[in-house]
Design an enzyme around this catalytic site. Structure first.
Site: not given
Length: 496
Positions: A111-113
């Site tokens: 999810f960091k993307d």
């Protein structure tokens, strides 16, 4: 009207959005927060017809008010493009009575993307706006996912360098391989002998080291952050909760103004804080369900009102949540303290000196939006297996912590009616050994990449490009250091 950002520890420090993004951390070590949370100014009807990129613009324009429309749209379009393997960017999957918001379709399958694809563009735009002549050095600590996503976002971005510290034995094999094979002349990855909290504390110390800042400036550099302490990471995360609600409405799952629950697997508290901000912008949210693993410092905080990091640090199968100092919680504490910077600063000082603090009963009452619980290692594995056996849907360990806590929430509250979104924060391929062990111990003898192939077969899902890339990639980053050597290592990389 321009929205300003204040430090959580100093009432007098106020900056613009672009300055807050550039600096990452306030001068006094505080975090930047918007002086108010703006309300959405488009209807749900309109939002329900929008693409992910259009939704992101509607959120970002309200928070990042010193960026022009053209600048924001350029940043958004450069971030959310063919790097993502689904056109929707963040699809929703209905499985066993909950809606899994898949936030892992970006280049590093976590999810960091969602935020780190856009942060480099926001940062470079901010540098131009503020006439910054120095090169920006992104200094980041990672518990596994932020590191690779930040490296991928900043690799070969002109005018930047990026240095990532990670706990040498505290991330999954795939997470480590993704980082140490990273290409780009401006990238540097360092394993530390220590845990994530030590890496994060080391990074924060360098940020507030005025002597180091002077040396850096003389050498033509200045620090900024890609951690979730940077408001430029937090604001883009709000967008996917707005998008998820609008999609449920568009698909006829919820009626107009119907409230939903949101479950978030939580370590550093940034992802659930973004959901809290979305609620405060006007998205109808009933409960924000904060899911912890065996490092249950947040569960204990929501139960007792005492935040206490003095406990054993557990290494679990959900390493991105192996955290005892949840940095972003400070933003919530500041808010429930009535935005009293002095009160918040005193609590943070207490945390720094004694390792704990206690909030007042009035502050605790303001946490009514939240429900906290945790999942043991066994419960996490059981949840992966049960969901797979029931539905054929495979989730990773972090998402399983959230799903397990959601089951506990339903049991505790008898609330089985409220439609619920679970933030699915990483691809199961990133934690294939833990996932496959949970589904069936017979896979135990397989190698890391044999497990990946088997997972693809049983889950009927294509192996992500991010995994294929590292099968035979060369290890480029081999530096390992002690915690106290971190500043020295940074100076060496920068040629200082």
């Amino acid at each position: 009207m321009e929205l300003m950002y204040a430090s959580t520890r100093d009432a007098n420090e106020k900056v613009t959005a672009s300055q807050a993004i550039l600096k990452g951390l306030a001068n006094d070590g505080g975090l930047y927060v918007p002086t108010e949370i703006p309300s959405l100014d488009v209807s749900m009807e309109e939002l329900s017809k929008m693409t992910y990129q259009e939704t992101a613009y509607e959120v970002l324009k309200l928070f990042l008010t010193d960026y022009t429309e053209e600048e924001l749209k350029n940043c958004i379009n450069a971030a959310y493009d063919s790097k993502f393997d689904t056109e929707e960017i963040a699809p929703l999957v209905d499985a066993d009575g909950a809606y899994y918001l898949e936030l892992f379709h970006g280049p590093t399958i976590a999810f960091k993307d969602m935020a780190l694809s856009i942060l480099p563009h926001l940062l470079i735009t901010a540098a131009r706006k503020n006439n910054v002549k120095n090169d920006i050095v992104i200094l980041t600590a990672t518990s596994g996912d932020t590191g690779k996503a930040a490296l991928a976002g900043f690799a070969d971005v002109k005018g930047t360098k990026i240095i990532v510290f990670y706990p040498k034995n505290g991330v999954s094999p795939v997470q480590e391989k993704q980082m140490v094979t990273q290409k780009g002349d401006n990238t540097f990855v360092v394993g530390i002998h220590g845990n994530f909290d030590q890496a994060q504390t080391g990074v924060k110390k360098m940020f507030s080291d005025t002597e180091l800042a002077k040396e850096m400036d003389a050498a033509g550099y200045q620090f900024s952050s890609a951690n979730s302490i940077n408001i430029g990471r937090l604001v883009p995360q709000i967008a996917y909760y707005v998008y998820a609600y609008a999609k449920l409405y568009a698909n006829g799952v919820i009626a107009k103004d119907e409230k939903i629950n949101i479950v978030v697997p939580t370590g550093n508290f940034g992802n659930i804080l973004a959901a809290f901000y979305a609620k405060n912008m006007g998205i109808p949210v009933a409960k924000l369900i904060c899911a912890s693993n065996e490092n249950k410092v947040l569960y204990d905080f929501f139960s007792t009102g005492t935040y206490d990091k003095n406990r054993e640090f557990m290494l679990t199968s959900s390493p991105s949540m192996d955290i005892l100092i949840s940095s972003n919680l400070e933003r919530l504490i500041y808010r429930i303290a009535g935005e009293d910077a002095a009160k918040n600063a005193a609590l943070m000082k207490e945390l720094n000196t004694t390792g704990k603090y206690e909030i007042t009963s009035e502050m605790k009452e303001k946490l009514a939006d939240f429900y906290g619980n945790y999942a043991s290692e066994k419960e996490t594995a059981d949840t992966i297996r049960d969901l797979y056996e029931k539905t054929g849907y495979v989730i990773d360990t972090h998402t399983a912590v959230a799903a397990s806590v959601y089951h506990k929430y339903k049991k505790d509250t008898n609330d089985a009616e409220t439609k619920t979104v679970i933030a699915s924060t990483a691809s199961p391929f990133k934690f294939s050994r833990s996932v496959m062990d949970a589904i069936d111990p017979k896979y135990d003898s397989l190698s890391e990449f044999e497990l990946v192939d088997e997972l693809s077969k049983i889950g009927n899902v294509k192996i992500p490009q991010a995994i294929e890339e590292i099968r035979s990639a060369e290890v480029r980053h081999k530096t390992v250091c002690e915690v106290e050597e971190m500043p020295k290592v940074v100076k060496q990389f920068l040629g200082m």
